[in-house]
Motif scaffolding. Sequence first.
Motif, short mmCIF file in Angstrom:
data_model
loop_
_atom_site.label_atom_id
_atom_site.label_comp_id
_atom_site.label_asym_id
_atom_site.label_seq_id
_atom_site.Cartn_x
_atom_site.Cartn_y
_atom_site.Cartn_z
N GLU A 70 0.83 -1.20 0.00
CA GLU A 70 0.00 0.00 0.00
C GLU A 70 0.87 1.25 0.00
N ALA A 100 -3.02 0.56 -3.81
CA ALA A 100 -2.15 -0.61 -3.66
C ALA A 100 -1.41 -0.88 -4.97
N TYR A 134 -7.94 -4.94 -2.16
CA TYR A 134 -7.04 -3.88 -1.68
C TYR A 134 -7.55 -2.54 -2.22
N ARG A 164 -3.99 3.04 4.98
CA ARG A 164 -4.49 1.71 4.63
C ARG A 164 -3.51 0.60 4.97
N CYS A 195 -1.63 -4.78 5.00
CA CYS A 195 -2.66 -3.96 4.36
C CYS A 195 -4.05 -4.20 4.94
#
Length: 486
Positions: free
Chosen positions: A296, A357, A353, A301, A310
Motif C-alpha cells: 500500500e 495498492a 485492496y 491503509r 494492508c
Amino acid sequence: MAVREGRKQNSASIRRMKYGGMAAALTAAFLAAAVLLNLVLQTAAKRIPLSVDLTANQAFALSEESREFLRKLEKPVSITVLIDELTLENAGGYYAQAREIIDQYEKYSSLVEVRYVDPVVNPGIITQYPELALEEYDILVICGGRQEKTSLPALFQTGYAQATGTQYIQASCAEREISSAILRCVSDRREKVLLLTGQEEVYPDALRELLRDGGYEAAERNLLTDTLDGDARAVLLMAPQRDLELDMLQKLENYLDGGADRTLIFAAHPSSGMLPNLTAFLAQWGITLGDAIVMESDAARYANGLPYICLVDYAGADYAEDLTAPFLSPLGRTIVPSFSEKGVYATEVLLTYGESAYARPVDAGADWSPDQEDFRTWPALIRSTRTSHVDGAVYQGRVLAFASAASFDAGAVENASVSNRQYISNVLGAATARPDGLTIPSKALAQPQLGITQAQYYLYCALSVVALPVVILVIGLAVWLRRRSR
C-alpha cells in the motif's frame, strides 16, 4: 384535680408507650425487611446478573453472542472449576476477571450450574474422569455423557517481553474458552475440516484454536499418502512451500467433484515461490496466482507503519454481513480472476485492496519504484464456484483463494481491531453449512478504562456522594421531627 392530673399523666404515658411500641415495631420491621432483602439479593445475585460493567471493552461481562447462545441451550451443563472458591477469590487481579466471567454463565441460563471443587479436599472428582488427567486449576465442562477440559491458565492470552525476557498477560479469552467448551459439549454434530499436509504447509496455532473454539474437528491429511474424507465439507491448504504433484491435485479435483457441496480454502504466501502445478490447477478455476507482493502507498491503509500489512475492503456481502472493522491482509500475493464466467465455472471477488495498492516483485531491488501499471484494486479473496448436476441434484464445488496466508496468523486473528476472526469463522460456517459457530474475541486487560463519559462520571459521583446521603438525611430528620412533635 389530682385525679384529673393523674389521668392526664396516665394518658400521656400510654401515648408514649403506644408511639414507642410503634416505633420499636417499625424499627424491628425495617431491620427484618433489610435483612430479608439482603438475603434475597444475595440469593438472586447467584442466578441473576445484577452487576453493571463500566469498563470500555466490557471485560467483566458476557457478550451478546454468548448470552444468545446460552438462551438457546436445551441441555443442562455443569462447569466445575478445580480450585477452592475462596482461594480463587483471594487471588484477585486477572483471576477476579476470570471468576466474574465464569460465574455469569449460570446467571444467564437456568440450565447451567457453576461449582468450585478443591481437588485436594475432594480427590474423587479426579478419579471420576481418569481419561482426562484432571489437575488443580483445570475446568471441567459436562453435558450429558460428554466432557471438555480447559484450565484457568488457558483463560488468558500471554505475550513475551523481549526486553525483560518474561511473559505477561495481554488479554483475557475466558469467555471464548468457556463458551467454546460448552459448544463442543452440547453440539450433536461436529463438522470435520481437513488440514492438508505433505508440502510443508503452515497452519498457525491461532487457526487451529479458531477451529477448536468453533467446535470443528480439525484433522490432518497428507495429500501424498492419505485419502480425503468424503464427510469433510471443507479442506484447507495454507502456504505450501513445495509444488503439489499431479496425483495430489487429482485428489483435490476428485474431492471437489464428489457429488456434494465441498470447499477448498487456499491461502498464498510469498515464501512459497513459483508453484506451476498448483498455479495451473487454480487457473482452471479462473484464478491467476502471481509472484509479486501487494503493498500500500496510502499510510491510512496499512498497519504498524509497514506498507505490506494492508487493510482491505469487502467487495461482496457474503461472509461480511454486520462487519464494520476492516480485514487485515499482510504479505499478500497477487491474485486476479481470469474470467467471471466460463462454462460451469463462475468467479467473484470478495475482498479487495485499495486503489492505492501496487504489486512489488519479490526480487525487487532497493531502487525499485512502482509504475502506473503496478497500481490497481488487487483482489485479496477470490471465490470460484463450479456447478455440477448428478442424478438430478445440483452440487457446487468451491475454491476460495486468499492472497495472504498471514491473514490466519495470531497477529490478525487475535487482533480485536480487525475482523479476521469473524470473517474466517463466517467462511468456515458457510463452507460447512454450520451457522452456530462462536466468534468471541479476546478482551484486553492492561490499563482498563471506564466506558463512561466525564459527564456521566460526575453524575454518578453526585448521585452516590451527595444526592443519596442528602435523601437519607432528609428522611431521618422528617421522622425525628414527627416523633418529637408527638
